[in-house]
Each structure stands twice: as structure tokens, then as C-alpha cells.
Motif scaffolding. Sequence first.
Motif, PDB file in Angstrom:
ATOM      1  N   LEU A  55       0.828  -1.210   0.000  1.00  0.00           N
ATOM      2  CA  LEU A  55       0.000   0.000   0.000  1.00  0.00           C
ATOM      3  C   LEU A  55       0.859   1.257   0.000  1.00  0.00           C
ATOM      4  O   LEU A  55       0.441   2.301  -0.508  1.00  0.00           O
ATOM      5  N   PRO A 283      -6.014  -6.883   0.554  1.00  0.00           N
ATOM      6  CA  PRO A 283      -5.885  -5.481   0.968  1.00  0.00           C
ATOM      7  C   PRO A 283      -5.919  -4.502  -0.210  1.00  0.00           C
ATOM      8  O   PRO A 283      -6.515  -3.420  -0.119  1.00  0.00           O
ATOM      9  N   ILE A 286      -9.546  -4.289  -1.585  1.00  0.00           N
ATOM     10  CA  ILE A 286     -10.413  -3.491  -0.711  1.00  0.00           C
ATOM     11  C   ILE A 286     -10.057  -2.008  -0.788  1.00  0.00           C
ATOM     12  O   ILE A 286     -10.930  -1.140  -0.868  1.00  0.00           O
ATOM     13  N   LYS A 287      -8.768  -1.682  -0.805  1.00  0.00           N
ATOM     14  CA  LYS A 287      -8.372  -0.276  -0.858  1.00  0.00           C
ATOM     15  C   LYS A 287      -8.750   0.382  -2.184  1.00  0.00           C
ATOM     16  O   LYS A 287      -8.882   1.611  -2.262  1.00  0.00           O
ATOM     17  N   ASP A 293      -5.543   3.387   4.588  1.00  0.00           N
ATOM     18  CA  ASP A 293      -4.805   2.188   4.978  1.00  0.00           C
ATOM     19  C   ASP A 293      -5.419   1.548   6.217  1.00  0.00           C
ATOM     20  O   ASP A 293      -5.562   0.314   6.294  1.00  0.00           O
ATOM     21  N   THR A 296      -8.765  -0.031   5.484  1.00  0.00           N
ATOM     22  CA  THR A 296      -8.506  -1.274   4.742  1.00  0.00           C
ATOM     23  C   THR A 296      -8.125  -2.403   5.689  1.00  0.00           C
ATOM     24  O   THR A 296      -8.601  -3.537   5.552  1.00  0.00           O
ATOM     25  N   ASN A 300     -10.363  -5.679   6.097  1.00  0.00           N
ATOM     26  CA  ASN A 300      -9.673  -6.893   5.659  1.00  0.00           C
ATOM     27  C   ASN A 300      -9.689  -7.978   6.735  1.00  0.00           C
ATOM     28  O   ASN A 300      -9.676  -9.179   6.425  1.00  0.00           O
TER      29      ASN A 300
END
Length: 445
Positions: A55, A283, A286-287, A293, A296, A300
Amino acid sequence: MRAAHQTGNTLEVSSGREALELSTMRQVTWRILPYLMICYLVSYIDRVNIGFAALQMRSEMDLGNDVFGTGASLFLVTYCIFSVPANLALQKFGARRWIGTMMVVWGAVSIGMVMIDGRWSFYAFRLLLGAAEAGFLPGVIFYISRWFPKAYRGQVSALFLVAIPASSAIGSPISASLLQLHGGLGLSGWQWMFLLEGLPAVLLGVGFVLFMNNEPEDARWLSRDSRQWLQHSLEAERSQIAELSGAKKASVWTALCNPAVIALSLIYAGVISVGICLSLWQPIIIKSYGLTDFQTGLINSVPFCIATVAMIWWGRSSDRHNDRTWHTFWPLALSGAALLAAMVFHSLPAVVVILTLALIGTYAAKGPFWAMVTQWCPENISAVGIAVVSAVGSIAAALSTYLLGEIQKATGSFSLALLPLIALAVVASVVLLVAGLRRRALEKV
């Protein structure tokens, strides 16, 4: 009167044996299982925390999804290559020393990932981490088979392997929180994450060498009667498996050519690929809906929390019904069906439900599956056979992880990128049905 007296003595002996069994297995479970679970929890966090590191790393180093997918899959390449040699080394050096050493090494490699500065160093460290962790799971599965009779292995394997979803359920918010340390002492958040999450493996590895035993005969914390009962039970089961499978000279080639190992390897390809791919990519998926962050990390963790509970319950059901085939098949089918639904539903709530069902399936299957592996593999190739199954599954997971990144880059769609996972789940389900029914027919002869 004499008959009644003999019946009473028989009942007392039977009751005494049951009490000895319960007492022994309770001691073994509490002595061994919690430590193994913590070790595997740390192992899996170190393996999949790259999904959260990405990320920040992707923007800092300009790494695309294709580069991330390649790097994530490279872990599984060396994991596959070194799985069999690592388990051969385990047989030579003993589980206590070998597993402990592996943990110290992979912890050091994980900490060393703070030095990643671009694509090639990212690839190099993922290759090193895969080699360091290669023998851990097959080694522990073999280790469990040396301590737990087969009647206990479904639940024990499920409890041990619950560390996989638990690693993401617990690790997701922890990893997301560590990313918030960005800038501290001049380090990025992802560097703090690798540093602090790699250290526990080193400490646990030292503890494994100091406190664990190789075999029941080494366990001075068990009474003499308990050691004798456990050794006799395990040796009787190994003899039974050898008679059913036929004795052959143990070698890697023997394991590769064994029909049971071939079938189990194809089944495991479906079981493992869904879990590994989603652990790494979830992750990012979803992001992509515009979350922070930390948001997420929290979202998650939800599918993994639910999968953890389902995994424990399903493992107990597998032992209670003394069934491995159907208790592996139905979760596999659920994973495939859930991922297929991702082709139709695309909203964030729908995607979270789909991911939850897919993870419930892939993780619920693991306990019954690994119990099935220890029952199907002949004793003379048990350690090597388990490693072969793990290695082949890793090849499939590596390929599907790589393809997910490439397909997503080419199409811009995560839904289409899930197609290789659906195919693997279908193939695994078919092989399981055929091999499982054939196995039951042989056992009835």
C-alpha cells in the motif's frame, strides 16, 4: 459369577485405558499445539504482510500490480524448490533443531526486508524468504503425525492451521497500525512493519530449540504409561498404513510416483491457492474502493475472523464424523462458487461477503485435508510425500498469484483475474471425489 467378574474387570481395564488416553492427549495438546499455532501465526504474518507493505511501497518505488504479483509469487517459487530438501533435512537433524533454525533464519530475512529499495531487491528478498520458510508447514504437519493418532488429527490440524486466517485477522489491523509509524527515525511505515513483525520469529525459533521434543519417547513431561500408550498407538497406525499402501524403498521419486501423493498434490493446489492469493491481494482489492490504509486493515480482518471460527468448527465436525473426503470437498466447492459470484457482484459490501465465503471455504478445508494427507501417505514416504504435496500446491499458488497481477493489469478487472482460482478449485474438487471414492473402496476390501 465368574463371567460377571470378568466382565467387570474388562470394563475397568477399558475405562482405565480411556482415562489414560484422555489424560495423555490433553497433556500433549496443551504442551505442543499452542506453541505451534503461535509459530505458524508469525510465519504467515511474515509471509503475507507484503500485501500491506505494498500500500506504501508501490507509490514510493513506482511498483505496478504486475511487479507486485511477480514478487509475491517468487516467494512460492523457492518455497516449492526447497520444500522437499528441507523435510529430508528435518529427518536427518530432527524437528526440534531444524524447525527452530528455520524460524530464526526467516525472521532475520523478514527484518532484512527493510533494505528493499526497488524491484530487484524486492524480488531477491521474496526469494530468500520463500527458501527460509519452505520446510516449516510440511515439517510441522509431519511433526503432528509423530505426536497425534489419526483420530485427533482433523481437529488438531484445523486448530494449528487456524493460525492462517488468524494471522490476517490479527495481523491486518496490526500491520495497518504499523504503517502509521511512517517517518519515525527516518524509516517508512512499511520498514517499521517488517522490522517489528520479523523479530518474533527469531525469538520463537530459539524457544523451539530449547523447549520442544522430537518424539514422544523424548517427552519426560509425560508419565511412563502415557509415553508407552502413545508410542504403541502411533506405531500400530503406521504399520496399518504400510500394509495398505505396500512397502517400497523411500525416495523422492517414490513419493512423486505414488498415486495418493499425486492426487493430494492436485487437491492441495485448489485448497492453498485461494487462501494465499486473497491473503496477498485482498488489501489491494479493498483499498481500490477508496479507503484509507487503516480502514482497509479493519475491513480486511473481518472475513478472516469469520473464517477462523468456521475452520475450528469444521475441523471438529470432521473428527466427529470421521470423515475427510466430504469435509474437504464441500468447502472447496464453496470457495469456487463464491469466487464465481464475483463476476456478477461488484459493490464493496457484496465483495466483502464474497471474500468471506471464499475464505471460509479455503480455510475450512485445510484441517480435514492435512488430516487426510497423513492418513493417505505411506509411512515410508510420509515426510517426503507431505513435502511434495506442499511443493506442488506452492507451484499452483505461485502461478495463480502471478496471473492475478498480470490479468488485472491487462483487463483492469480483479473479477476476471480470479478465473485461475476458480479453475483450480474445480479441478481439485473433481480429483478429490475420484480419489476419495477409490480410497474408500480399497479400505473396504
